[in-house]
Scaffold this motif. Structure first.
Motif, PDB file in Angstrom:
ATOM      1  N   LYS A 190       7.467 -11.404   8.696  1.00 21.14           N
ATOM      2  CA  LYS A 190       8.676 -11.855   8.225  1.00 21.14           C
ATOM      3  C   LYS A 190       9.685 -10.922   8.623  1.00 21.14           C
ATOM      4  O   LYS A 190       9.397  -9.717   8.624  1.00 21.14           O
ATOM      5  CB  LYS A 190       8.647 -11.571   6.614  1.00 21.14           C
ATOM      6  N   HIS A 193      15.973  -8.845   9.089  1.00 23.65           N
ATOM      7  CA  HIS A 193      17.359  -8.424   9.848  1.00 23.65           C
ATOM      8  C   HIS A 193      18.176  -7.474   9.022  1.00 23.65           C
ATOM      9  O   HIS A 193      19.180  -7.531   8.877  1.00 23.65           O
ATOM     10  CB  HIS A 193      18.009  -9.716  10.060  1.00 23.65           C
ATOM     11  N   LYS A 200      15.626  -7.083  -0.309  1.00 21.09           N
ATOM     12  CA  LYS A 200      15.095  -8.214   0.546  1.00 21.09           C
ATOM     13  C   LYS A 200      13.908  -7.900   1.281  1.00 21.09           C
ATOM     14  O   LYS A 200      13.022  -8.762   1.309  1.00 21.09           O
ATOM     15  CB  LYS A 200      16.318  -8.182   1.647  1.00 21.09           C
ATOM     16  N   ALA A 207       6.945 -13.028  -0.441  1.00 21.05           N
ATOM     17  CA  ALA A 207       6.658 -14.454   0.332  1.00 21.05           C
ATOM     18  C   ALA A 207       5.266 -14.179   1.167  1.00 21.05           C
ATOM     19  O   ALA A 207       4.675 -15.387   1.097  1.00 21.05           O
ATOM     20  CB  ALA A 207       7.774 -14.751   1.295  1.00 21.05           C
ATOM     21  N   LYS A 358       7.201 -15.850  15.108  1.00 16.97           N
ATOM     22  CA  LYS A 358       7.964 -15.753  16.605  1.00 16.97           C
ATOM     23  C   LYS A 358       9.126 -14.780  16.406  1.00 16.97           C
ATOM     24  O   LYS A 358       9.607 -14.514  15.568  1.00 16.97           O
ATOM     25  CB  LYS A 358       8.183 -17.253  16.689  1.00 16.97           C
ATOM     26  N   GLU A 360      12.630 -14.545  17.485  1.00 17.20           N
ATOM     27  CA  GLU A 360      14.001 -15.532  17.639  1.00 17.20           C
ATOM     28  C   GLU A 360      14.687 -15.082  18.701  1.00 17.20           C
ATOM     29  O   GLU A 360      14.938 -13.932  19.135  1.00 17.20           O
ATOM     30  CB  GLU A 360      14.637 -15.114  16.437  1.00 17.20           C
TER      31      GLU A 360
ATOM     32  N   ASP B 256      19.007 -17.101  -1.405  1.00 13.87           N
ATOM     33  CA  ASP B 256      18.925 -15.718  -1.136  1.00 13.87           C
ATOM     34  C   ASP B 256      17.378 -15.591  -0.518  1.00 13.87           C
ATOM     35  O   ASP B 256      17.183 -14.748   0.594  1.00 13.87           O
ATOM     36  CB  ASP B 256      19.205 -14.909  -2.223  1.00 13.87           C
ATOM     37  N   PHE B 260      12.694 -16.407   4.073  1.00 13.83           N
ATOM     38  CA  PHE B 260      11.492 -15.697   4.219  1.00 13.83           C
ATOM     39  C   PHE B 260      10.303 -16.971   4.173  1.00 13.83           C
ATOM     40  O   PHE B 260       9.368 -16.939   4.869  1.00 13.83           O
ATOM     41  CB  PHE B 260      10.952 -14.814   3.314  1.00 13.83           C
ATOM     42  N   GLN B 263      10.293 -19.080   7.248  1.00 13.87           N
ATOM     43  CA  GLN B 263       9.690 -18.482   8.551  1.00 13.87           C
ATOM     44  C   GLN B 263       8.380 -19.028   9.075  1.00 13.87           C
ATOM     45  O   GLN B 263       7.970 -19.027  10.057  1.00 13.87           O
ATOM     46  CB  GLN B 263       9.648 -16.905   8.532  1.00 13.87           C
ATOM     47  N   ILE B 267      10.843 -24.083  12.592  1.00 14.05           N
ATOM     48  CA  ILE B 267      11.858 -24.879  12.306  1.00 14.05           C
ATOM     49  C   ILE B 267      12.669 -24.484  13.418  1.00 14.05           C
ATOM     50  O   ILE B 267      12.760 -23.041  13.771  1.00 14.05           O
ATOM     51  CB  ILE B 267      12.633 -24.636  10.774  1.00 14.05           C
ATOM     52  N   ILE B 269      15.790 -23.881  13.552  1.00 15.08           N
ATOM     53  CA  ILE B 269      17.258 -23.301  13.086  1.00 15.08           C
ATOM     54  C   ILE B 269      17.133 -22.022  13.187  1.00 15.08           C
ATOM     55  O   ILE B 269      15.870 -21.393  12.848  1.00 15.08           O
ATOM     56  CB  ILE B 269      17.341 -24.001  11.832  1.00 15.08           C
ATOM     57  N   SER B 270      18.266 -21.579  13.845  1.00 20.27           N
ATOM     58  CA  SER B 270      17.925 -19.785  13.883  1.00 20.27           C
ATOM     59  C   SER B 270      17.710 -19.208  12.525  1.00 20.27           C
ATOM     60  O   SER B 270      18.572 -19.795  11.521  1.00 20.27           O
ATOM     61  CB  SER B 270      19.113 -19.345  14.516  1.00 20.27           C
ATOM     62  N   GLN B 271      16.926 -18.083  12.302  1.00 20.71           N
ATOM     63  CA  GLN B 271      16.802 -17.492  11.140  1.00 20.71           C
ATOM     64  C   GLN B 271      18.069 -16.943  10.679  1.00 20.71           C
ATOM     65  O   GLN B 271      18.545 -16.698   9.603  1.00 20.71           O
ATOM     66  CB  GLN B 271      15.997 -16.393  10.965  1.00 20.71           C
ATOM     67  N   TYR B 272      19.105 -16.640  11.804  1.00 18.17           N
ATOM     68  CA  TYR B 272      20.130 -15.890  11.245  1.00 18.17           C
ATOM     69  C   TYR B 272      21.140 -16.751  10.551  1.00 18.17           C
ATOM     70  O   TYR B 272      21.931 -16.366   9.797  1.00 18.17           O
ATOM     71  CB  TYR B 272      21.034 -15.380  12.763  1.00 18.17           C
ATOM     72  N   ASP B 275      19.938 -17.132   7.053  1.00 17.79           N
ATOM     73  CA  ASP B 275      20.269 -15.962   6.314  1.00 17.79           C
ATOM     74  C   ASP B 275      21.649 -15.847   5.834  1.00 17.79           C
ATOM     75  O   ASP B 275      22.155 -15.256   4.869  1.00 17.79           O
ATOM     76  CB  ASP B 275      20.100 -14.511   7.447  1.00 17.79           C
TER      77      ASP B 275
END
Lengths: 361, 312
Positions: A190, A193, A200, A207, A358, A360, B256, B260, B263, B267, B269-272, B275
């Motif tokens: 996980k 960032h 977080k 998760a 993965k 990003e 929010d 996670f 992930q 998918i 779509i960028s995780q950024y 976020d």
């Protein structure tokens, strides 16, 4: 801290008033400045650096004086006035302990050629500017052995910060350690960032636990993931420093930093006039990195397994990056008999076999 | 075993609870006509005082009371500046955020890395409510939570009842809509503003205390990480209505933590981007709510304006 500074100032003033000059003793004392990313009480990354600073003060009594600045952001130019301030206070050696300070250290180092700058975890250097870091991958591999032996579900969670080589090296070496004792185990990732967001980081671990992981490891600076593991009756591997108090029922061990001896050696070299800028990357043999003592939560036989590999690493007979190593697709990335050199490690951008997750792009 | 979806939704409730308290607190404050942008600061003050009290006394009830007192004290500064001195509300609120952040950082210096004492942790372990906890799905999501979350539900319902079904509630809304009219009908504007701003501040502080006492549960600097600002937007999203605030907060709590959970799946779509979802949705909500107008759930008429009796 402030009290000590004040006292120091008063003593210096008195000496000046009495003799008309600073005494020889005071003049010899070297002043060392430290810049930290987090607060010294974070129980993690910054805490480990601060232990190194304290070690330095005790190792060279009467010869050094240290000053630190905590919670200095590395996402902007905040560190520049902080460095100038430290130099104005008389610091002649500055340790900047986070990656993001790099460009700012480079700039200030050019302005003050007589001050020595040491930057942690970067790759730039100059005539008065060196960098240093440790091969935390070695103890990470060892912590992987502990996790691989501990897991029952064969699913290990790993909370990590950013898609940069440092984190990828960490999770790759950890997974290699896991799979060396438990080839069936997988490591689930996980990405948070962030280096420092307790809520977080804990969420990320929750998760992973919900997905069936029973051991959580981390490349993060707070104890959030370990607390999450304890709440769900799972186990955890920390990072940075021995953090057994945060989650005593979950904590197994942690790859830790031990900066004291390195800081002392550098300052000694400056005092002796033999200091040269270098790119220092120390390993377990140098004592810069280590694995924290295993707790009673660790599985039976783990201590022996760890000790065996640790002895080989210290003797230079075992290389974490020795082939054959396959990536996630099963392709051999490091051939048998070969190894990944420092350059390859510093730009590592692929995940080893056994990792579920993965990078990003 | 609950499915991943149920666990995610139960997690959303937990992640949304700090937002719920802050949204309720700010709704109350704004209903009486005071735009207090100091929510982030108030949350941090509540978080640090609540945590410190828990550490010293080991008593969860005292910790909550202390956190509320801290929030009330913080908003007393705001109320004094804006109601008595009639200073600009936006500037005063922003100042309060800066003050609260500094206050918490300063007090928290010796607390960083410390963990909530076991007696407090035990008090806040999830409790399954009889009957309600056995409802399929809903029971697992809403009624197997800790006591602090139940307090959140209760606060929202009580506040909704107070606002819409009692005379003091009517009076306070009148003050927020038109202080001159309220004043003329015999309502003490200054008193109503003080009482409800202080109460609102106390609720915001409880949101912060949830983070440091239950959610994390340890003290870490800047523990709120911007959640106070999301609460300010949530107030508009939920139309100053405590009942809607319940769902709105949990929806944002879900946003929010959804990153996670996603992930796991492949998918594209960028995780950024994921976020950034809470912030993107906040902007969308602000646009949507400025288009939509409803009589019951709209901006209090005198919001942000100081009241001068002499100008009537």
């Amino acid at each position: 801290m402030k009290g000590r500074l004040l006292k120091g100032a008063v003593v210096a003033l008195l000496a000046l008033a009495c003799t008309g000059m600073i005494s020889a003793q005071t003049a010899k004392k070297i002043k060392v400045g430290f810049i930290y990313l987090g607060p010294v009480g974070d129980g993690g990354y910054t805490y480990a650096h601060d232990l190194g600073r304290k070690y330095l003060e005790q190792a060279l009594p009467g010869q050094v004086e240290t000053v630190y600045k905590e919670s200095v952001s590395d996402g902007n130019a905040d560190s520049e006035p902080v460095m100038r301030d430290l130099i104005d206070q008389g610091c002649t050696i500055i340790f900047a302990t986070s990656f993001g300070y790099m460009d700012h250290v480079e700039k200030i180092a050019k302005e003050y050629p007589n001050v020595k700058f040491l930057h942690c975890s970067g790759y730039k250097s100059g005539p008065n500017f060196g960098n240093y870091f440790g091969r935390i991958e070695q103890p990470r591999y060892l912590s992987g052995i502990v996790a691989g032996m501990k897991t029952k579900t064969n699913k290990i969670g790993y909370v990590l910060a950013f898609e940069i080589p440092e984190c990828i090296r960490g999770v790759d070496s950890f997974t290699l350690g896991v799979r060396s004792v438990n080839p069936k185990a997988t490591v689930l990732l996980k990405w948070t960032h962030t280096w420092y967001d307790p809520a977080k980081e804990k969420d990320a671990a929750v998760a992973l636990l919900d997905e069936g992981c029973d051991v959580i490891a981390q490349h993060q600076d707070t104890t959030g993931p370990q607390i999450a593991a304890q709440e769900k009756g799972a186990f955890a591997i920390g990072y940075n420093s021995d953090s057994k108090n945060a989650a005593p029922k979950a904590y197994l061990t942690a790859p830790i930093w031990n900066w004291g001896p390195y800081y002392t050696a550098q300052v000694k070299a400056v005092i002796a006039g033999t200091w040269k800028p270098e790119a220092y990357w120390g390993g377990m043999a140098d004592g810069v990195v280590d694995l924290a003592p295993l707790t009673a939560n660790a599985p039976k036989g783990a201590q022996a397994a760890v000790d065996k590999v640790k002895a080989q690493i210290i003797a230079g007979k075992f290389d974490v990056w020795a082939g054959p190593v396959k990536d996630q697709t099963g392709a051999v990335r490091i051939a048998k008999g070969a190894t990944l050199d420092d350059k390859g490690q510093l730009s590592l951008d692929w995940l080893v076999e056994g990792i579920v997750g993965k990078i990003e792009k | 075993m609950d499915s991943l979806l149920v666990k995610f939704l139960a997690g959303s409730v937990q992640a949304g609870t700090p937002l719920l308290f802050a949204t309720l607190g700010e709704s109350l404050t704004e209903r009486v006509g005071n735009l207090n942008l100091g929510v982030e600061g108030l949350m941090l003050m509540g978080a640090v005082i609540g945590f410190n009290t828990a550490l010293v006394t080991g008593n969860p009830a005292l910790a909550l009371l202390a956190a509320m007192a801290a929030g009330a004290a913080g908003s007393l500064i705001f109320a004094f500046l804006t109601v008595s001195l009639r200073a600009n509300q936006v500037v005063s609120g922003l100042t309060l955020t800066i003050f609260g952040t500094g206050f918490a950082g300063f007090l928290g210096q010796s607390l960083t890395g410390k963990v909530t004492p076991d007696s407090v942790k035990a008090f806040f372990t999830p409790i399954k409510l009889p009957v309600l906890g056995d409802i399929p799905y809903l029971g697992s999501i809403f009624f197997r939570q800790d006591i602090f979350i139940y307090l959140g539900y209760l606060t929202a319902v009580v506040l909704g009842f107070y606002l819409f079904s009692t005379r003091p509630g009517l009076n306070l809304r009148a003050v927020g809509e038109s202080p001159a009219a309220a004043d003329a009908s015999g309502v003490s504007v200054v008193r109503a503003k003080y009482i409800h701003t202080l109460l609102g501040g106390a609720l915001c502080a409880l949101g912060g205390a949830y983070l440091s006492l239950v959610y994390v549960p340890a003290w870490q600097e800047n523990i709120t990480a911007g959640r106070g600002w999301i609460a300010v937007a949530l107030v508009i999203f939920t139309g100053w209505n405590p009942y809607i605030a319940i769902l709105g907060s949990f929806f944002f709590g879900g946003l929010d933590i959804v990153g996670f959970r996603l992930q796991k799946y492949d998918i594209k779509i960028s995780q950024y981007l994921i976020d950034a979802l809470p912030y993107v949705v906040t902007i969308l909500v602000l646009i949507a709510s400025s288009v939509r107008k409803s009589a019951r759930n709209s901006t209090p008429g005198s919001l942000g304006e100081p009241y001068f009796r002499e100008e009537r």
